[in-house]
Design a protein around this motif. Structure first.
Motif, PDB file in Angstrom:
ATOM      1  N   PHE A 146       0.806  -1.272  -0.032  1.00 37.11           N
ATOM      2  CA  PHE A 146      -0.039   0.051   0.040  1.00 37.11           C
ATOM      3  C   PHE A 146       0.914   1.199  -0.158  1.00 37.11           C
ATOM      4  O   PHE A 146       0.677   2.480  -0.608  1.00 37.11           O
ATOM      5  N   TRP A 147       1.796   1.039   0.899  1.00 45.59           N
ATOM      6  CA  TRP A 147       2.714   2.471   1.033  1.00 45.59           C
ATOM      7  C   TRP A 147       3.588   2.712  -0.085  1.00 45.59           C
ATOM      8  O   TRP A 147       4.025   3.886  -0.260  1.00 45.59           O
ATOM      9  N   ARG A 148       4.216   1.700  -0.636  1.00 44.42           N
ATOM     10  CA  ARG A 148       4.936   2.022  -1.895  1.00 44.42           C
ATOM     11  C   ARG A 148       4.092   2.355  -2.901  1.00 44.42           C
ATOM     12  O   ARG A 148       4.840   3.368  -3.391  1.00 44.42           O
ATOM     13  N   LYS A 149       3.024   2.018  -3.030  1.00 47.97           N
ATOM     14  CA  LYS A 149       2.362   2.629  -3.850  1.00 47.97           C
ATOM     15  C   LYS A 149       2.166   4.380  -3.701  1.00 47.97           C
ATOM     16  O   LYS A 149       2.114   5.294  -4.913  1.00 47.97           O
ATOM     17  N   GLN A 150       1.791   4.644  -2.569  1.00 46.79           N
ATOM     18  CA  GLN A 150       1.827   6.120  -2.130  1.00 46.79           C
ATOM     19  C   GLN A 150       3.143   6.775  -2.506  1.00 46.79           C
ATOM     20  O   GLN A 150       3.342   8.034  -3.049  1.00 46.79           O
ATOM     21  N   ALA A 151       4.302   6.123  -2.028  1.00 40.62           N
ATOM     22  CA  ALA A 151       5.638   6.701  -2.020  1.00 40.62           C
ATOM     23  C   ALA A 151       6.101   7.112  -3.508  1.00 40.62           C
ATOM     24  O   ALA A 151       6.804   7.706  -3.867  1.00 40.62           O
ATOM     25  N   GLU A 152       5.532   6.172  -4.548  1.00 41.57           N
ATOM     26  CA  GLU A 152       5.616   6.376  -5.953  1.00 41.57           C
ATOM     27  C   GLU A 152       4.969   7.610  -6.408  1.00 41.57           C
ATOM     28  O   GLU A 152       5.497   7.909  -7.763  1.00 41.57           O
ATOM     29  N   LEU A 153       4.212   8.200  -5.783  1.00 41.90           N
ATOM     30  CA  LEU A 153       3.717   9.436  -6.087  1.00 41.90           C
ATOM     31  C   LEU A 153       4.289  10.713  -5.761  1.00 41.90           C
ATOM     32  O   LEU A 153       4.224  12.053  -6.111  1.00 41.90           O
ATOM     33  N   ILE A 154       5.589  10.564  -5.139  1.00 41.06           N
ATOM     34  CA  ILE A 154       6.302  11.475  -4.822  1.00 41.06           C
ATOM     35  C   ILE A 154       7.551  11.659  -5.520  1.00 41.06           C
ATOM     36  O   ILE A 154       8.183  10.756  -6.008  1.00 41.06           O
ATOM     37  N   LYS A 155       8.167  12.898  -5.693  1.00 37.90           N
ATOM     38  CA  LYS A 155       9.174  12.967  -6.340  1.00 37.90           C
ATOM     39  C   LYS A 155      10.402  13.031  -5.425  1.00 37.90           C
ATOM     40  O   LYS A 155      10.746  13.847  -4.662  1.00 37.90           O
ATOM     41  N   TRP A 156      11.092  11.826  -5.458  1.00 38.52           N
ATOM     42  CA  TRP A 156      12.450  11.523  -4.623  1.00 38.52           C
ATOM     43  C   TRP A 156      13.672  11.987  -5.246  1.00 38.52           C
ATOM     44  O   TRP A 156      13.634  11.858  -6.606  1.00 38.52           O
ATOM     45  N   TYR A 157      14.518  12.186  -4.415  1.00 42.09           N
ATOM     46  CA  TYR A 157      16.007  12.441  -5.160  1.00 42.09           C
ATOM     47  C   TYR A 157      16.531  10.995  -5.477  1.00 42.09           C
ATOM     48  O   TYR A 157      17.116  10.627  -6.217  1.00 42.09           O
ATOM     49  N   GLU A 158      16.243   9.925  -4.395  1.00 43.15           N
ATOM     50  CA  GLU A 158      16.541   8.754  -4.250  1.00 43.15           C
ATOM     51  C   GLU A 158      15.254   7.875  -3.762  1.00 43.15           C
ATOM     52  O   GLU A 158      15.120   8.228  -2.599  1.00 43.15           O
ATOM     53  N   PHE A 159      14.736   7.167  -4.357  1.00 41.66           N
ATOM     54  CA  PHE A 159      13.537   6.146  -4.028  1.00 41.66           C
ATOM     55  C   PHE A 159      14.011   5.284  -2.743  1.00 41.66           C
ATOM     56  O   PHE A 159      15.266   4.938  -2.856  1.00 41.66           O
ATOM     57  N   ALA A 203      13.352   4.039   4.645  1.00 40.48           N
ATOM     58  CA  ALA A 203      14.703   3.899   4.891  1.00 40.48           C
ATOM     59  C   ALA A 203      15.496   3.924   3.446  1.00 40.48           C
ATOM     60  O   ALA A 203      15.240   3.251   2.593  1.00 40.48           O
ATOM     61  N   GLY A 204      16.498   4.770   3.519  1.00 40.95           N
ATOM     62  CA  GLY A 204      17.405   4.682   2.317  1.00 40.95           C
ATOM     63  C   GLY A 204      17.031   6.036   1.323  1.00 40.95           C
ATOM     64  O   GLY A 204      17.621   6.235   0.185  1.00 40.95           O
ATOM     65  N   GLY A 205      15.466   6.587   1.382  1.00 38.78           N
ATOM     66  CA  GLY A 205      15.375   7.405   0.456  1.00 38.78           C
ATOM     67  C   GLY A 205      15.845   8.910   0.713  1.00 38.78           C
ATOM     68  O   GLY A 205      16.270   9.066   1.712  1.00 38.78           O
ATOM     69  N   LYS A 206      15.826   9.542  -0.203  1.00 39.18           N
ATOM     70  CA  LYS A 206      16.206  11.031   0.023  1.00 39.18           C
ATOM     71  C   LYS A 206      15.372  12.201  -0.690  1.00 39.18           C
ATOM     72  O   LYS A 206      14.879  11.824  -1.733  1.00 39.18           O
ATOM     73  N   LEU A 207      14.792  12.861   0.002  1.00 35.42           N
ATOM     74  CA  LEU A 207      14.050  14.066  -0.698  1.00 35.42           C
ATOM     75  C   LEU A 207      13.982  15.248   0.022  1.00 35.42           C
ATOM     76  O   LEU A 207      14.915  15.531   0.947  1.00 35.42           O
ATOM     77  N   ASN A 208      13.266  16.339  -0.032  1.00 29.00           N
ATOM     78  CA  ASN A 208      13.237  17.603   0.597  1.00 29.00           C
ATOM     79  C   ASN A 208      11.710  18.073   0.568  1.00 29.00           C
ATOM     80  O   ASN A 208      11.064  18.110  -0.339  1.00 29.00           O
ATOM     81  N   THR A 209      11.083  18.403   2.059  1.00 28.40           N
ATOM     82  CA  THR A 209       9.924  18.951   2.079  1.00 28.40           C
ATOM     83  C   THR A 209       9.575  20.258   1.172  1.00 28.40           C
ATOM     84  O   THR A 209       8.695  20.571   0.748  1.00 28.40           O
ATOM     85  N   SER A 210      10.816  21.211   1.506  1.00 30.00           N
ATOM     86  CA  SER A 210      10.349  22.483   0.765  1.00 30.00           C
ATOM     87  C   SER A 210      10.565  22.389  -0.908  1.00 30.00           C
ATOM     88  O   SER A 210       9.722  23.170  -1.378  1.00 30.00           O
TER      89      SER A 210
END
Length: 269
Positions: A17-30, A47-54
Motif C-alpha cells: 500500500f505505502w509503496r504505491k503512495q511513495a511512488e507518487l512523490i518526487k524523490w531524489y533517491e527512492f 529507509a534509504g530514501g532522499k527528499l526535501n519538503t520545501s
C-alpha cells in the motif's frame, strides 16, 4: 478500489500500500526499503530514501507548471492586511530566507523554534528550515514564558524566530516581554533571535544576539534545497504539558510527506 478495499490493503499489506503512495512523490533517491525495523525494535518507513519538503511544496509545483498559481493567501481581518503569493513568489521568499539562516550558521539537524503570530512569514520560516534540513518547532505565538523556555531547553534550539507582537481581536500581544522572560528561565542559550517587526509596533533589538527579519535578508543569497534522508526529522511538535513536562513528538520526513500526500488527496480532495 473502494475505501474499504484500500483500508484492508493498508492493514494487511502495508508495504504494498505505502509503496504505491511513495511512488507518487518526487524523490531524489527512492527508498531502498518501505518498512524496516532497527536494532532497537523501532519501525522505520522509507529507509534509504532522499527528499526535501520545501522542494516538494514549492519547486516541484513550479516544475509542474503551477508557478503562477496562488500558493498562499494571507488575510487578516484583525490586522486589516492581505497579501498573496504565487508558488514562484513564495519559493523566492523562502529561498532567500533559507540563505539568511545559512549565513547565521543554521544547517542540517539544527533546531529552530518558530514563535510567531499567524503571518505569512511563519510559513516562509518553516519552509526555509525544510529547505536546508533544519528541524523546526512551531510554538504557539503568545504562549507563556515558561512554556517557551521549556521548549527551548528540550529542543536545544540554535535560533528563535519571533515577532514584535501579535494581533488578537481587541488586543495586541507584545512578544518582547514573553521572549525576555523565556530567555531568563531557559538553561539552554540561543545563538540568535530573529524579530519580524510589525508595522508601528517595532521593538528595540539587543545586538549582536538579536537581529531583524530584514537584516537576515539583507545580505542573503538564494539557497537551493538540500537532499535529506527519509528518517531525518522534519519537525518537533510539543504536547501541551498538562500532564507534566511537554513531550516533543518528532516526525520524520519520508513518513510525513508520503502520508501528507495521501491525506490531502483522499481526506481533503
Amino acid at each position: 478500489m473502494s475505501y474499504e478495499d484500500l483500508y484492508q490493503q493498508s492493514i494487511e499489506q502495508p508495504e504494498v500500500f505505502w509503496r504505491k503512495q511513495a511512488e507518487l512523490i518526487k524523490w531524489y533517491e527512492f527508498p531502498e526499503t518501505i518498512l524496516s525495523q532497527d536494532e532497537h525494535g523501532f519501525f522505520r518507513w522509507f529507509a534509504g530514501g532522499k527528499l526535501n519538503t520545501s522542494y516538494l511544496a514549492l519547486d516541484a509545483q513550479i516544475e509542474d507548471g503551477r508557478g503562477d498559481q496562488l500558493a498562499l493567501i494571507y488575510d487578516s481581518p484583525v490586522a486589516n492586511s492581505q497579501s498573496k503569493y504565487t508558488y514562484t513568489e513564495l519559493r523566492d521568499e523562502v529561498a532567500v530566507f533559507a540563505g539568511g539562516l545559512k549565513n547565521l550558521g543554521v544547517g542540517k539537524g539544527d533546531r529552530v523554534i518558530i514563535y510567531m503570530p499567524m503571518v505569512a512569514e511563519a510559513v516562509i520560516a518553516m519552509l526555509a528550515c525544510g529547505r536546508i534540513g533544519a528541524i523546526h518547532s512551531v510554538v504557539f505565538g503568545g504562549f507563556a514564558s515558561n512554556e517557551l523556555a521549556s521548549r527551548i531547553d528540550d529542543s536545544k534550539a540554535k535560533i528563535l524566530i519571533t515577532a514584535s507582537c501579535g494581533f488578537e481581536p481587541g488586543k495586541t500581544v507584545e512578544y518582547r516581554p514573553l521572549v525576555d522572560g523565556a530567555l531568563k528561565l531557559a538553561k539552554h542559550k540561543l545563538e540568535k533571535i530573529i524579530f519580524f517587526q510589525r508595522k508601528d509596533h517595532e521593538v528595540k533589538l539587543n545586538a549582536p544576539q538579536e537581529i531583524s527579519w530584514e537584516e537576515v535578508l539583507s545580505n542573503a543569497k538564494d539557497k537551493d534545497c538540500v537532499e535529506i534522508r527519509s528518517n531525518d526529522f522534519a519537525y518537533i511538535l510539543y504536547t501541551s504539558g498538562t500532564t507534566g513536562v511537554p513531550k516533543g513528538i518528532v516526525r520524520d520526513i519520508g513518513g510525513h510527506i508520503v502520508a501528507l500526500k495521501w491525506t490531502m488527496k483522499n481526506i481533503y480532495n
